[in-house]
Design a protein around this motif. Sequence first.
Motif, PDB file in Angstrom:
ATOM      1  N   VAL A 176      33.796  -5.026  -6.952  1.00  0.00           N
ATOM      2  CA  VAL A 176      31.844  -4.934  -6.548  1.00  0.00           C
ATOM      3  C   VAL A 176      31.197  -5.936  -6.212  1.00  0.00           C
ATOM      4  CG1 VAL A 176      29.296  -4.037  -7.278  1.00  0.00           C
ATOM      5  CG2 VAL A 176      31.398  -2.553  -7.596  1.00  0.00           C
ATOM      6  N   LEU A 177      30.729  -6.627  -4.727  1.00  0.00           N
ATOM      7  CA  LEU A 177      30.246  -7.757  -4.801  1.00  0.00           C
ATOM      8  C   LEU A 177      28.453  -7.684  -4.586  1.00  0.00           C
ATOM      9  CD1 LEU A 177      29.449 -10.608  -3.488  1.00  0.00           C
ATOM     10  CD2 LEU A 177      30.799  -9.913  -1.417  1.00  0.00           C
ATOM     11  N   VAL A 178      27.289  -8.597  -5.633  1.00  0.00           N
ATOM     12  CA  VAL A 178      26.099  -8.177  -5.341  1.00  0.00           C
ATOM     13  C   VAL A 178      25.997  -9.515  -4.911  1.00  0.00           C
ATOM     14  CG1 VAL A 178      24.161  -8.126  -6.835  1.00  0.00           C
ATOM     15  CG2 VAL A 178      26.194  -6.061  -7.315  1.00  0.00           C
ATOM     16  N   GLU A 179      25.741  -9.522  -3.641  1.00  0.00           N
ATOM     17  CA  GLU A 179      25.083 -10.704  -2.760  1.00  0.00           C
ATOM     18  C   GLU A 179      24.148 -11.393  -3.406  1.00  0.00           C
ATOM     19  OE1 GLU A 179      25.048  -9.819   1.594  1.00  0.00           O
ATOM     20  OE2 GLU A 179      27.385 -10.470   1.226  1.00  0.00           O
ATOM     21  N   HIS A 180      23.349 -12.723  -2.599  1.00  0.00           N
ATOM     22  CA  HIS A 180      21.786 -13.598  -3.049  1.00  0.00           C
ATOM     23  C   HIS A 180      21.243 -12.700  -2.622  1.00  0.00           C
ATOM     24  CE1 HIS A 180      23.839 -17.478  -4.416  1.00  0.00           C
ATOM     25  NE2 HIS A 180      24.747 -16.826  -3.193  1.00  0.00           N
TER      26      HIS A 180
ATOM     27  N   ILE B 187      28.798 -11.301  -8.965  1.00  0.00           N
ATOM     28  CA  ILE B 187      27.427 -10.852  -8.901  1.00  0.00           C
ATOM     29  C   ILE B 187      26.599 -12.625  -8.461  1.00  0.00           C
ATOM     30  CG2 ILE B 187      25.147  -9.976 -10.031  1.00  0.00           C
ATOM     31  CD1 ILE B 187      26.884  -8.959 -12.103  1.00  0.00           C
ATOM     32  N   TYR B 188      26.051 -12.123  -7.822  1.00  0.00           N
ATOM     33  CA  TYR B 188      25.463 -13.896  -7.032  1.00  0.00           C
ATOM     34  C   TYR B 188      23.192 -13.156  -7.552  1.00  0.00           C
ATOM     35  CZ  TYR B 188      29.409 -14.904  -5.854  1.00  0.00           C
ATOM     36  OH  TYR B 188      30.692 -15.351  -5.553  1.00  0.00           O
ATOM     37  N   ALA B 189      23.240 -12.199  -8.169  1.00  0.00           N
ATOM     38  CA  ALA B 189      21.819 -11.650  -8.428  1.00  0.00           C
ATOM     39  C   ALA B 189      20.928 -11.800  -9.763  1.00  0.00           C
ATOM     40  CB  ALA B 189      21.455 -10.909  -7.736  1.00  0.00           C
ATOM     41  N   ASP B 190      20.032 -12.124 -10.528  1.00  0.00           N
ATOM     42  CA  ASP B 190      20.357 -11.989 -12.182  1.00  0.00           C
ATOM     43  C   ASP B 190      19.432 -10.797 -12.402  1.00  0.00           C
ATOM     44  OD1 ASP B 190      17.275 -12.718 -10.882  1.00  0.00           O
ATOM     45  OD2 ASP B 190      17.501 -14.581 -12.111  1.00  0.00           O
ATOM     46  N   ASP B 191      19.040 -10.012 -11.761  1.00  0.00           N
ATOM     47  CA  ASP B 191      18.292  -8.896 -12.008  1.00  0.00           C
ATOM     48  C   ASP B 191      19.241  -7.502 -11.529  1.00  0.00           C
ATOM     49  OD1 ASP B 191      16.391  -7.025 -13.395  1.00  0.00           O
ATOM     50  OD2 ASP B 191      14.814  -7.755 -11.704  1.00  0.00           O
TER      51      ASP B 191
ATOM     52  N   ILE C  82      32.758  -2.644  -2.555  1.00  0.00           N
ATOM     53  CA  ILE C  82      31.156  -2.226  -2.857  1.00  0.00           C
ATOM     54  C   ILE C  82      30.490  -3.523  -2.663  1.00  0.00           C
ATOM     55  CG2 ILE C  82      29.796  -0.461  -3.044  1.00  0.00           C
ATOM     56  CD1 ILE C  82      31.537   0.960  -4.384  1.00  0.00           C
ATOM     57  N   THR C  83      30.480  -3.818  -0.857  1.00  0.00           N
ATOM     58  CA  THR C  83      28.572  -4.978  -1.369  1.00  0.00           C
ATOM     59  C   THR C  83      27.485  -4.741  -1.214  1.00  0.00           C
ATOM     60  OG1 THR C  83      30.637  -6.320   0.410  1.00  0.00           O
ATOM     61  CG2 THR C  83      28.180  -7.278   0.799  1.00  0.00           C
ATOM     62  N   HIS C  84      26.701  -5.214  -1.678  1.00  0.00           N
ATOM     63  CA  HIS C  84      25.605  -4.529  -2.251  1.00  0.00           C
ATOM     64  C   HIS C  84      24.904  -5.842  -1.277  1.00  0.00           C
ATOM     65  CE1 HIS C  84      25.199  -1.598  -4.880  1.00  0.00           C
ATOM     66  NE2 HIS C  84      26.436  -2.190  -5.377  1.00  0.00           N
ATOM     67  N   HIS C  85      24.967  -5.395  -0.239  1.00  0.00           N
ATOM     68  CA  HIS C  85      23.735  -6.818   0.774  1.00  0.00           C
ATOM     69  C   HIS C  85      22.327  -6.587   0.046  1.00  0.00           C
ATOM     70  CE1 HIS C  85      26.489  -7.219   3.555  1.00  0.00           C
ATOM     71  NE2 HIS C  85      27.538  -5.744   3.736  1.00  0.00           N
ATOM     72  N   VAL C  86      21.725  -6.006  -0.633  1.00  0.00           N
ATOM     73  CA  VAL C  86      20.645  -5.697  -0.433  1.00  0.00           C
ATOM     74  C   VAL C  86      19.322  -5.091  -1.267  1.00  0.00           C
ATOM     75  CG1 VAL C  86      19.435  -5.834   2.400  1.00  0.00           C
ATOM     76  CG2 VAL C  86      20.219  -3.806   0.550  1.00  0.00           C
ATOM     77  N   PRO C  87      18.478  -5.726  -1.901  1.00  0.00           N
ATOM     78  CA  PRO C  87      17.828  -4.997  -3.808  1.00  0.00           C
ATOM     79  C   PRO C  87      18.273  -3.790  -3.484  1.00  0.00           C
ATOM     80  CG  PRO C  87      16.641  -6.808  -2.706  1.00  0.00           C
ATOM     81  CD  PRO C  87      17.625  -6.106  -1.564  1.00  0.00           C
TER      82      PRO C  87
ATOM     83  N   THR D  80      20.249  -4.530  -8.091  1.00  0.00           N
ATOM     84  CA  THR D  80      21.091  -3.221  -7.901  1.00  0.00           C
ATOM     85  C   THR D  80      21.343  -2.619  -9.320  1.00  0.00           C
ATOM     86  OG1 THR D  80      22.302  -4.767  -6.527  1.00  0.00           O
ATOM     87  CG2 THR D  80      23.559  -3.304  -7.700  1.00  0.00           C
ATOM     88  N   ILE D  81      22.429  -1.627  -9.373  1.00  0.00           N
ATOM     89  CA  ILE D  81      22.608  -0.404  -9.981  1.00  0.00           C
ATOM     90  C   ILE D  81      23.915  -0.554  -9.647  1.00  0.00           C
ATOM     91  CG2 ILE D  81      22.418   1.442 -11.207  1.00  0.00           C
ATOM     92  CD1 ILE D  81      19.395   1.326 -10.661  1.00  0.00           C
ATOM     93  N   SER D  82      25.332  -0.934 -10.731  1.00  0.00           N
ATOM     94  CA  SER D  82      26.211  -0.202 -10.326  1.00  0.00           C
ATOM     95  C   SER D  82      27.490  -0.200 -11.385  1.00  0.00           C
ATOM     96  CB  SER D  82      27.143  -1.741  -9.339  1.00  0.00           C
ATOM     97  OG  SER D  82      28.295  -1.451  -8.960  1.00  0.00           O
TER      98      SER D  82
END
Length: 447
Positions: free
Chosen positions: A332-336, A366-370, A303-308, A341-343
């Motif tokens: 689960v991949l959370v992109e820059h 995870i490549y995001a900090d929030d 599951i790829t989270h491309h956006v906020p 993101t909630i997962s």
Amino acid sequence: MYSEQQYVNLYQQVRQLIISHSSDVMNAIRDQAYEDFKAQGFPTKKVERYKYTDIPSLFEPDYGLNIQRLTIPVDPYQAFRCDVPNLSTLLYFVVNDGFYNQALPKSHLPEGVKVCSLKEMSEENPELVSKYYAKIAGSNSDAVTALNTMFAQDGLFVYVPKHVQVERAVQVINILRSDVDLMVNRRVLVVVEEGASIKMLFCDHAADDRRFLSTQVVEAYVGDNASLDLYCLEETHNKNVRISNVYIDQRANSRVNHNVITLHNGVTRNRLDLHLSSEGAECQCFGCVIADKSQHVDNNTLITHHVPNCTSNELYKYVLNEHATGAFAGRVLVEHGAQKTISQMTNQNLCATKEAHMYTQPMLEIYADDVKCAHGSTVGQLNEAALFYMQQRGIPEHEAKILLQNAFINEVIDKMKLEPLRDRLHYLVEKRFRGELNKCEGCNLCK
């Protein structure tokens, strides 16, 4: 290796036959898929996403293919009579890898909605089909998808235009039917446009006691504010090999519920690639597996989270008996930049015998900090204290084990929104645990 070379040679020999029995849209990318397959070869266990299933060995047997598109005698309405109380579905059939159009539901779909042959629709409306076909199911990144794209000649096309709500569930029965060992390459394309919604139930059955190898590639596009419920139920036999790759692309504020249920099989390998491509998208992914004997079930998800501002929730449960093998690898991949993101990913497994094996690998990247992301997995055995407690109160050990296994798996089934299907699955699951043949009443397929 021999297993892939035989398919390379076969494609070279029958390429013109394949093309002559398919459509220009499907043929346009066929040669590129062939080149991609030839370059990659079948993935071995050294490939991360295939480490738990020996793909080359599954393709080694010499299966027949219906490249000439010969009519296979079957009346699916006689072969399949599923009495699911109160589940008033629109019933369609796919025989092997071809849409069955000799008898269609009497009830009409809402205006503009299409449930039909992929080949025929791509001939009637090539602009629509070519806009979506093989766009997210890339043959350059997966050899099984490339093989399917090489050989697929027909399949299922589902289209829901803007702001149309399909109130009745669409049920598609995939029937495997052959007098010889057969390889089937099925293609499914689902397009749900902006503000539209549809519920779909796919049921896999085998009508004959033959070895079947089925590859299936499902592409689903879910537009802004659209909704797709996709239920996939496998109930075949132990000679069946099923390799299914599902690709889903979600747009802004869309909702997807994806449920995969394996009740009876031989070897099953399910892959899910889900893309949350626009803000506000939500997905719920649930799976349950019941396996015994020497059955093998491998679920692999990305599951790829491309956006906020997107949400994903994943729960898979396995109950393994005898010498069965299960595998779950979820990532689960959370992109820059995909902030907020909630997962949640959970995999829970019950090995009811010492000989059963479970491999589990939940992953977060995870490549995001929030973000709010969590994952976990468990592998355990039946609770001895609970078994003892139930036996002390007069419940036989065998019955107590069935009750505990039922309670364990029911958490997944209870999350399904289609209530009559949910009730039916409770019934089928209990029969499965009791060792009874898990078939719907009146169904002649699995005898």
